[in-house]
Structure formats: structure tokens, C-alpha cells
Design a protein around this motif. Structure first.
Motif, short mmCIF file in Angstrom:
data_model
loop_
_atom_site.label_atom_id
_atom_site.label_comp_id
_atom_site.label_asym_id
_atom_site.label_seq_id
_atom_site.Cartn_x
_atom_site.Cartn_y
_atom_site.Cartn_z
N ASP A 118 8.41 4.10 14.65
CA ASP A 118 7.64 5.27 15.08
C ASP A 118 7.55 6.33 13.99
OD1 ASP A 118 7.18 4.16 17.59
OD2 ASP A 118 8.79 5.31 18.57
N ARG A 119 8.53 6.38 13.10
CA ARG A 119 8.59 7.42 12.09
C ARG A 119 8.11 6.98 10.71
NH1 ARG A 119 11.09 8.10 16.28
NH2 ARG A 119 11.60 10.17 17.10
N CYS A 120 7.73 5.72 10.57
CA CYS A 120 7.36 5.24 9.24
C CYS A 120 5.86 5.06 9.09
CB CYS A 120 8.08 3.94 8.91
SG CYS A 120 7.39 2.45 9.64
N ASP A 121 5.45 5.08 7.84
CA ASP A 121 4.09 4.71 7.46
C ASP A 121 4.05 3.26 7.01
OD1 ASP A 121 2.82 7.43 7.65
OD2 ASP A 121 4.40 7.86 6.19
N VAL A 122 5.15 2.80 6.43
CA VAL A 122 5.26 1.42 5.95
C VAL A 122 6.60 0.86 6.42
CG1 VAL A 122 5.36 -0.09 3.93
CG2 VAL A 122 3.86 1.91 3.90
N LEU A 123 6.54 -0.33 7.02
CA LEU A 123 7.74 -1.05 7.44
C LEU A 123 7.93 -2.24 6.51
CD1 LEU A 123 10.02 -1.63 9.57
CD2 LEU A 123 8.34 -3.11 10.71
N PHE A 124 9.11 -2.35 5.92
CA PHE A 124 9.47 -3.53 5.14
C PHE A 124 10.18 -4.50 6.09
CE2 PHE A 124 8.96 -0.33 1.93
CZ PHE A 124 8.38 -1.02 0.88
N ASN A 138 -1.81 2.38 0.83
CA ASN A 138 -1.00 3.60 0.70
C ASN A 138 -0.18 3.91 1.93
OD1 ASN A 138 -1.76 4.25 -1.96
ND2 ASN A 138 -3.74 4.92 -1.20
N GLY A 139 -0.22 3.03 2.92
CA GLY A 139 0.65 3.18 4.07
C GLY A 139 -0.03 3.59 5.35
N GLY A 140 -1.13 4.28 5.31
CA GLY A 140 -1.78 4.75 6.53
C GLY A 140 -2.62 3.65 7.15
N GLU A 141 -3.27 4.01 8.24
CA GLU A 141 -4.14 3.06 8.91
C GLU A 141 -5.43 2.93 8.15
OE1 GLU A 141 -4.54 3.87 13.08
OE2 GLU A 141 -2.48 4.53 13.20
N ASP A 142 -6.12 1.80 8.34
CA ASP A 142 -7.43 1.59 7.71
C ASP A 142 -8.44 2.58 8.21
OD1 ASP A 142 -6.69 -0.55 6.13
OD2 ASP A 142 -7.05 -2.00 7.72
N GLN A 164 3.51 5.70 -3.27
CA GLN A 164 3.42 7.07 -3.77
C GLN A 164 4.02 8.06 -2.78
OE1 GLN A 164 -0.69 7.75 -4.69
NE2 GLN A 164 -0.78 6.05 -6.13
N LEU A 165 4.77 9.01 -3.33
CA LEU A 165 5.28 10.14 -2.56
C LEU A 165 6.09 9.73 -1.33
CD1 LEU A 165 2.05 12.31 -2.76
CD2 LEU A 165 4.07 12.47 -4.23
N VAL A 166 7.05 8.85 -1.51
CA VAL A 166 7.93 8.47 -0.40
C VAL A 166 8.93 9.60 -0.21
CG1 VAL A 166 9.58 6.79 0.47
CG2 VAL A 166 7.62 6.02 -0.89
N THR A 167 8.95 10.17 0.99
CA THR A 167 9.82 11.31 1.26
C THR A 167 11.09 10.95 2.02
OG1 THR A 167 8.58 11.79 3.28
CG2 THR A 167 7.89 12.94 1.28
N LYS A 168 11.06 9.84 2.77
CA LYS A 168 12.26 9.42 3.51
C LYS A 168 12.22 7.92 3.74
CE LYS A 168 13.46 13.54 6.10
NZ LYS A 168 13.72 14.13 7.40
N GLN A 223 6.74 7.96 4.72
CA GLN A 223 8.07 7.53 5.15
C GLN A 223 8.06 6.02 5.30
OE1 GLN A 223 9.73 11.41 7.35
NE2 GLN A 223 8.62 10.07 8.70
N VAL A 224 9.20 5.40 4.97
CA VAL A 224 9.33 3.95 5.00
C VAL A 224 10.56 3.56 5.81
CG1 VAL A 224 8.12 3.58 2.81
CG2 VAL A 224 10.60 3.92 2.80
N SER A 225 10.54 2.35 6.33
CA SER A 225 11.70 1.85 7.07
C SER A 225 11.81 0.34 6.86
CB SER A 225 11.60 2.20 8.55
OG SER A 225 10.47 1.59 9.13
N VAL A 226 12.84 -0.23 7.44
CA VAL A 226 13.12 -1.65 7.23
C VAL A 226 13.57 -2.31 8.52
CG1 VAL A 226 15.57 -1.39 6.64
CG2 VAL A 226 14.27 -3.28 5.64
N THR A 227 13.29 -3.59 8.60
CA THR A 227 13.86 -4.48 9.59
C THR A 227 14.10 -5.79 8.87
OG1 THR A 227 13.61 -5.45 11.80
CG2 THR A 227 11.61 -5.32 10.45
N GLY A 228 15.12 -6.52 9.25
CA GLY A 228 15.34 -7.78 8.54
C GLY A 228 16.65 -8.45 8.86
#
Length: 167
Positions: A111-117, A163-167, A31-35, A2-7
């Protein structure tokens, strides 16, 4: 994933064409962005939602306050309503203070994202809930942040793995 944005909503010197191209490129590489989550504010949020939807990524509109529409006008309101009609909606209760409501919505999407833009010039927030506050919150949670600086044309990856997760 899941991805999200701030800006930024608007900022002198911001190159929206560059932002649109980079968003499309970076979202396509994940890869595999669901929301995709945003609050549909004018500027970065609306561009992010449009781009995600154009790539077939379902969008979730996180509405910070019950009277949110009062903050829009003209083309921004028209686009807000158009994007909202194509989104899953999460209505937050909000607080008596708009800035606190925006901060709460920003934390909700992080809180709901794996990657924040983060589409941001790197400067301090002008009020509670600004981009700098949301990036700091994401960093505290060790979220991956892809920071697009639309003034210097830099893209910086902060935290997490590719890939979005933690190291």
C-alpha cells in the motif's frame, strides 16, 4: 518514490549473490527513492534492507506481530536486530494467526510503495501471506512489480511504468 520487497526466506537452488547484484543494480536505477519498506524476515527482506541502507535509502521496518522476534534464531536474529536498530519502526498489532499477520504486513508495504521487488520463483504461496499472495495483491492495485526469479535468473517488470507510477 517508495519501494518495498516480498520474497523467499530460503529456497533450495536460490542464488543469493545474483539477487544481491540485481537488487543493487535495480535500486540504483530508480530515481529519488525516499523510503524502503520490509518486514526484515530472513532472506529477501534482510538483503533488501541491507542493500537499500548501503545506498543511503532510509529503511522502514514493518513488524507484523508483537512477538515477531520469536520467529528468528542464530544469525538471522542477530541481523534482524542489527537492521532494526538502523530502521524507522512501524509496529503492527498482528492477529492471532501468524499467516494473517504476515499477509497484513505484506499488504501494508504494498500500500505504501510505488515499486515492489519480488524475489520469488513464481510458484504458489505455501501459506497465506506468501510471496505469490503479496504479488497478486500488488497487481490488483496496479503497482509496478520487479520480479527477480533467482532460479531462472529472469527479471520481469509487471504493471506500472518504469519510474514506478501507474501507466
Amino acid at each position: 518514490m517508495q519501494v518495498s520487497v516480498t520474497g523467499h526466506q530460503k529456497r533450495e537452488g536460490l542464488d543469493w549473490d545474483w539477487v544481491a547484484d540485481r537488487l543493487r543494480s535495480e535500486l540504483s536505477r530508480l530515481q529519488l527513492v525516499t523510503k524502503a519498506f520490509s518486514s526484515l524476515a530472513v532472506g529477501s527482506d534482510q538483503m533488501f534492507a541491507r542493500t537499500a541502507m548501503s545506498l543511503g535509502i532510509p529503511h522502514v521496518a514493518v513488524i507484523p506481530t508483537l512477538a515477531y522476534e520469536r520467529l528468528f534464531s542464530g544469525d538471522g536474529l542477530t541481523e534482524y536486530r542489527r537492521l532494526l536498530a538502523s530502521s524507522e519502526i512501524v509496529q503492527l498489532a498482528g492477529s492471532e494467526n501468524d499467516e494473517q499477520s504476515f499477509f497484513d504486513a505484506g499488504k501494508f508495504v504494498v500500500d505504501r510503495c510505488d515499486v515492489l521487488f519480488a524475489i520469488w520463483d513464481g510458484q504458489r504461496a505455501k501459506g497465506l501471506g506468501g510471496t505469490a499472495d503479496i504479488v497478486a495483491y500488488a497487481s490488483k492495485l496496479s503497482k509496478r512489480v520487479i520480479h527477480f526469479n533467482p532460479i531462472t535468473f529472469d527479471i520481469i517488470n509487471i504493471g506500472g511504468n518504469v519510474n514506478g507510477g501507474e501507466d
